[in-house]
Enzyme design. Structure first.
Site, short mmCIF file in Angstrom:
data_model
loop_
_atom_site.label_atom_id
_atom_site.label_comp_id
_atom_site.label_asym_id
_atom_site.label_seq_id
_atom_site.Cartn_x
_atom_site.Cartn_y
_atom_site.Cartn_z
N ASP A 19 -5.88 -10.36 -15.64
CA ASP A 19 -6.96 -11.28 -15.31
C ASP A 19 -8.25 -10.76 -15.96
OD1 ASP A 19 -8.51 -13.19 -13.92
OD2 ASP A 19 -7.25 -12.98 -12.14
N ASP A 27 -1.94 -1.21 -3.69
CA ASP A 27 -2.25 -0.43 -4.90
C ASP A 27 -1.13 -0.55 -5.94
OD1 ASP A 27 -0.29 1.38 -3.89
OD2 ASP A 27 -1.83 2.37 -2.68
N ASP A 60 0.84 -1.20 0.00
CA ASP A 60 0.00 0.00 0.00
C ASP A 60 0.88 1.25 0.00
OD1 ASP A 60 -1.94 1.92 0.47
OD2 ASP A 60 -2.12 1.46 2.61
N GLU A 113 -8.64 -20.49 -16.46
CA GLU A 113 -8.87 -21.12 -15.17
C GLU A 113 -9.84 -22.26 -15.40
OE1 GLU A 113 -10.49 -20.03 -10.72
OE2 GLU A 113 -11.58 -19.33 -12.47
N HIS A 119 -4.69 -17.10 -4.98
CA HIS A 119 -5.52 -16.34 -4.04
C HIS A 119 -6.79 -17.09 -3.68
CE1 HIS A 119 -7.27 -15.93 -7.93
NE2 HIS A 119 -8.35 -15.38 -7.41
N ASP A 120 -7.04 -18.23 -4.30
CA ASP A 120 -8.25 -19.00 -4.01
C ASP A 120 -8.01 -20.19 -3.08
OD1 ASP A 120 -10.04 -17.44 -5.45
OD2 ASP A 120 -9.72 -18.55 -7.31
N ASP A 146 -10.75 -15.83 -16.32
CA ASP A 146 -11.38 -16.27 -15.08
C ASP A 146 -12.64 -17.08 -15.34
OD1 ASP A 146 -11.73 -15.87 -12.06
OD2 ASP A 146 -13.65 -15.14 -12.81
C1 NOJ Z 1 -12.21 -17.51 -9.86
C2 NOJ Z 1 -11.37 -16.47 -9.15
O1 NOJ Z 1 -10.03 -16.96 -9.06
C3 NOJ Z 1 -12.03 -16.26 -7.80
O2 NOJ Z 1 -11.22 -15.51 -6.92
C4 NOJ Z 1 -13.37 -15.60 -8.04
O3 NOJ Z 1 -14.03 -15.49 -6.81
C5 NOJ Z 1 -14.24 -16.44 -8.99
N1 NOJ Z 1 -13.51 -16.93 -10.13
C6 NOJ Z 1 -15.37 -15.63 -9.51
O4 NOJ Z 1 -14.90 -14.65 -10.43
#
Ligand code: NOJ
Length: 574
Positions: free
Chosen positions: A127, A58, A50, A283, A349-350, A229
């Site tokens: 993305d 950012d 940040d 993805e 991040h998921d 995505d």
């Molecule tokens: C996959 C993304 O990696 C995830 O973070 C997001 O919540 C879902 N697609 C919906 O866009």
């Protein structure tokens, strides 16, 4: 896409080599491409750095760390979405695809970031959220305003006076119901994710044209790649037939690879990708190897890569089946041995932190197991994706209180569990291990307040272990996880066999050791990895007594095929 809650100074040289050799073919017949030689570093902008003290990472923050990023030996960056968004799902709900999210800065900041990356020989992959938009996107506002709006068909609507639409499961909805009633036009709209993420109607050629034009806008700015995505869900059977009871337990089987998905990708390729030197990765890889192949077979002119989730999804609170893990990577490699290309990843991040899921986050083994996992990711065939913070072996935060969580999908699921008499204690235990907020805590730069991430109140708590685990500490120590990471990226860049070489698994049934060779032309490497917390013995029938050790994570590597806990050794056999 995961069904549960918690669903990249040799560089410059290698990078340019990658480009100039883009038409060369190795003796084994592999087409050389820059994106195959890339090590992709994923940055979650919200939590990276940040610059203005508002507690949210950012673009200027990322710009301030470009030399750090370069020092890692990565040569591509994938940024999570940075477009205008009301942030229901941290940017995966886009309200304007051609503008920058206010929290993250301005288009001038973006231009500087792109320039700064390119000056350092680092590519930028953006993305693209194309299955859905935000409900605050102008398209949706217009679409819902009336049944006769020219934007009506940008989304999926079902007029309320008809027989109720067949049930569709929503991953993020508080009631798991993908049809949301909207009174402005007395109709339901479809949202596979949250109710603030209405699904776009890819059957509409006007929508598709708008999307391609927006994608070209970014290519013209000079970006180098597209991560698509959730795109496997974009094509739908819009008669919305009934699915068998319990279908939602296999979301991908019923929702992925709908009619015309390949037509849309071919069209996107023709309209956008084919016009630029860009890499493309989706993805999700569909339901089976054929689906995956069809997405990335170069002759089909769709995508370069897709990433599958079967190995990554194995990690559960209770542990994971290591043999299945090895088999999964081995099978995927064989599928792409002749055509197509793999993505190698174990974190994003998921998912929660890699060291908690596939390594060992205890003080005794955190560093060793993290080095071992980096060795794995950077010695497999396929393009490796490294999630920011994993180069420091950052760990799960494991928040105890629901009020500490920020992930909308987790909060909605919590509500769902409450409403349906779920076992909240069990739920809390599960999210402590697997919630994606675990990997979204601020990047740990140093031991100062907020780990040096921000001078303000960070949007999500900093992991309390930041005084021990941080970049500044690790810079001082030659043996740190961070400096090991730099060695393994350098090793990969120096040795084309680690990128293009044939992969062969050894000692397949070994319950603790992942052993494989990588071979190209006259070079052969052996990688030995102990994924367990015990001494383990490999049985590989290869004489390593005269082999050169290129990298090891113990100061004195073990001999005779026995490996110490989480030990990793990379040998050069010839
Ligand atoms: C996959 C993304 O990696 C995830 O973070 C997001 O919540 C879902 N697609 C919906 O866009």
């Amino acid at each position: 896409m995961k069904k549960s809650l918690c669903v990249l100074a040799i560089l410059l040289v290698t990078f340019h080599l990658g480009n100039s050799q883009s038409s060369l073919v190795t003796k084994k017949g592999t087409d050389k491409k820059w994106w195959k030689e890339a090590i992709v570093y994923q940055i979650y902008p919200r939590s990276f750095k940040d610059s203005d003290g508002d507690g949210v990472g950012d673009l200027k923050g990322i710009i301030s760390q470009l030399d750090y990023i370069k020092s890692l030996g990565v040569n591509a960056v994938w940024l999570n979405p940075i477009y205008s968004s009301p942030n229901d799902d941290n940017g995966y709900d886009v309200s304007d695809y051609r503008n920058i999210m206010k929290d993250f800065g301005t288009m001038e900041d973006f231009d500087l970031l792109l320039k700064g990356l390119h000056q350092r020989g680092i590519k930028l992959v953006m993305d693209f959220v194309l299955n859905h938009s935000s409900d605050e996107h102008e398209w949706f506002k217009q679409s819902k305003s009336s049944r006769t709006s020219p934007y009506r068909n940008y989304y999926h609507w079902w007029d309320a006076e008809r027989v109720k639409p067949n049930y569709r499961y929503s991953l993020f909805d508080v009631n798991h119901d993908a049809w949301k009633y909207d009174s402005s036009s007395n109709a339901f709209y479809l949202h596979y994710f949250s109710k603030k993420q209405p699904d776009l109607n890819w059957e509409n050629p006007t929508l598709r044209k708008e999307i391609y034009s927006m994608m070209k806008f970014w290519a013209e700015k000079g970006i180098d790649g597209y991560r698509l995505d959730a795109f496997q869900f974009a094509a739908k059977d819009t008669s919305f037939p009934a699915f068998p009871k319990g279908f939602e337990k296999n979301f991908v089987q019923y929702y992925a690879m709908g009619p015309h998905i390949h037509d849309y990708l071919k069209e996107m390729n023709q309209e956008v990708f084919s016009k630029y030197d860009v890499m493309t990765v989706a993805e999700g890889a569909g339901n089976n190897f054929q689906d995956a192949h069809d997405l990335v077979d170069a002759d089909r002119k769709e995508l370069n890569m897709a990433y599958a989730f079967d190995a990554i999804d194995l990690a559960k609170m209770e542990g994971y089946d290591f043999i299945k893990f090895k088999e999964s990577f081995t099978k995927w490699d064989s599928v792409f041995a002749k055509k197509g290309w793999l993505s190698i990843f174990l974190a994003s991040h998921d998912q929660a932190r890699i060291v908690n899921r596939f390594g060992n986050a205890s003080p005794e083994f955190r560093e060793l197991s993290s080095k071992m996992l980096s060795t794995f990711l950077l010695t497999m065939r396929g393009t490796p994706y490294i999630y920011n913070g994993d180069e420091l072996a950052m760990t799960n935060a494991g928040f105890q209180k629901i009020s500490d969580y920020r992930d909308m999908s987790t909060l909605n699921e919590y509500q769902y569990q409450l409403n349906h008499g779920g076992d909240i204690n069990q739920f809390m235990k599960r999210i402590q291990f697997e919630c994606r907020d675990n990997s979204r805590t601020p990047f740990q730069w140093d031991a100062s307040n907020n780990a040096g991430f921000s001078t303000g109140n960070s949007w999500i708590q900093v992991n309390p272990n930041y005084q021990m685990i941080n970049r500044a500490e690790q810079e001082k120590d030659q043996q740190s996880v961070l400096n090991y990471f730099r060695k393994i990226t350098a090793l990969r860049h120096k040795n084309p066999a680690l990128i293009y070489g044939k992969y062969s698994i050894l000692d397949r049934s070994n319950p603790a050791i992942f052993a494989y060779t990588r071979e190209l032309d006259d070079k052969k490497f052996l990688v030995l990895l102990n994924f367990s917390n015990k001494v383990a013995k490999s049985n590989i029938n290869l004489d390593v007594s005269k082999a050169k050790i290129l990298l090891a994570n113990y100061p004195i590597p073990s001999k005779n095929g026995s490996l110490a806990p989480y030990e990793s050794i990379v040998y050069q056999l010839k």
